[in-house]
Motif scaffolding. Sequence first.
Motif, PDB file in Angstrom:
ATOM      1  N   GLN A   1       0.831  -1.141  -0.046  1.00 59.84           N
ATOM      2  CA  GLN A   1       0.038  -0.107  -0.106  1.00 59.84           C
ATOM      3  C   GLN A   1       0.834   1.139  -0.073  1.00 59.84           C
ATOM      4  O   GLN A   1       1.825   1.165   0.801  1.00 59.84           O
ATOM      5  CB  GLN A   1      -1.028  -0.224   1.435  1.00 59.84           C
ATOM      6  N   THR A   2       0.577   2.219  -1.071  1.00 59.16           N
ATOM      7  CA  THR A   2       1.494   3.519  -1.010  1.00 59.16           C
ATOM      8  C   THR A   2       0.460   4.634  -0.997  1.00 59.16           C
ATOM      9  O   THR A   2      -0.613   4.150  -1.041  1.00 59.16           O
ATOM     10  CB  THR A   2       2.393   3.283  -2.320  1.00 59.16           C
ATOM     11  N   GLY A   3       0.905   5.879  -1.035  1.00 62.32           N
ATOM     12  CA  GLY A   3       0.240   6.810  -1.217  1.00 62.32           C
ATOM     13  C   GLY A   3      -0.563   6.865  -2.529  1.00 62.32           C
ATOM     14  O   GLY A   3      -1.704   7.746  -2.485  1.00 62.32           O
ATOM     15  N   ASN A   4      -0.337   6.412  -3.329  1.00 60.59           N
ATOM     16  CA  ASN A   4      -0.758   6.246  -4.718  1.00 60.59           C
ATOM     17  C   ASN A   4      -1.803   4.966  -4.911  1.00 60.59           C
ATOM     18  O   ASN A   4      -1.969   4.554  -6.138  1.00 60.59           O
ATOM     19  CB  ASN A   4       0.216   6.435  -5.986  1.00 60.59           C
ATOM     20  N   GLY A   5      -1.958   4.231  -3.859  1.00 62.87           N
ATOM     21  CA  GLY A   5      -2.550   3.046  -3.957  1.00 62.87           C
ATOM     22  C   GLY A   5      -1.806   1.767  -3.863  1.00 62.87           C
ATOM     23  O   GLY A   5      -0.772   1.878  -3.371  1.00 62.87           O
TER      24      GLY A   5
ATOM     25  N   ALA B   1       0.609  -1.092  -5.007  1.00 63.38           N
ATOM     26  CA  ALA B   1       1.733  -1.437  -6.002  1.00 63.38           C
ATOM     27  C   ALA B   1       2.537  -2.826  -5.700  1.00 63.38           C
ATOM     28  O   ALA B   1       2.360  -3.456  -4.623  1.00 63.38           O
ATOM     29  CB  ALA B   1       2.956  -0.395  -5.838  1.00 63.38           C
TER      30      ALA B   1
ATOM     31  N   ASN C   1       9.859   2.894  -6.282  1.00 61.87           N
ATOM     32  CA  ASN C   1      10.259   4.087  -6.682  1.00 61.87           C
ATOM     33  C   ASN C   1      10.101   5.235  -5.476  1.00 61.87           C
ATOM     34  O   ASN C   1       9.013   5.834  -5.298  1.00 61.87           O
ATOM     35  CB  ASN C   1       9.806   4.443  -8.004  1.00 61.87           C
TER      36      ASN C   1
END
Length: 183
Positions: free
Chosen positions: A68-72, A74, A100
């Motif tokens: 889970q990242t800030g952009n969804g 990955a 990344n």
Amino acid sequence: MPSFTVTIPRKNITQLITKCGVVPTGQRFNNAPTEYIAVWDTGSTSSVISTKMAKDLNLPIIGFTKTQTGNGIADAELFYVDIMLPCQLILPKVKVSALNLFSIDMLIGMDIISHGDFALSTYGNQALFSFRIPAKKECRTDFVKIDTGKQEPIRNPSEPARNAPCPCGSGKKYKLCCGKKTF
């Protein structure tokens, strides 16, 4: 006891940043290990390295995970690395994922932070970030106790306060009804 402290001008405190050494698990740190920029992130469950670092170190992939990242969510590769903290303590065989990370090399997550005493003080014009590992019982800081001289009870948020009306509808105080202590 391995520990370190970093001072940061308070106006610049947007991240807690240190340098850390990283090598593939099983390789020795040489006299001057490569230092990487690490952000200490209490919001990250586990530690993360940049995909660039994984390539630079030629790390063997040990598996894959969804992260889970800030952009969804990955897909990420998993690796083992040895990490040298700023206090020269080497943490062997830390499982990290690679993502990344743009301008930083790694995130130090709660998988490492939770094993030590982590403190941030922002008094005056400087912030003081300090960490030691392992955690010590006598280091526990209770600001309520310091400020009031007494320990405030830690309440279960789902339990009503003792003097509140009982949620069962009896009209009695919680402490005299469903919250009555029986020994």
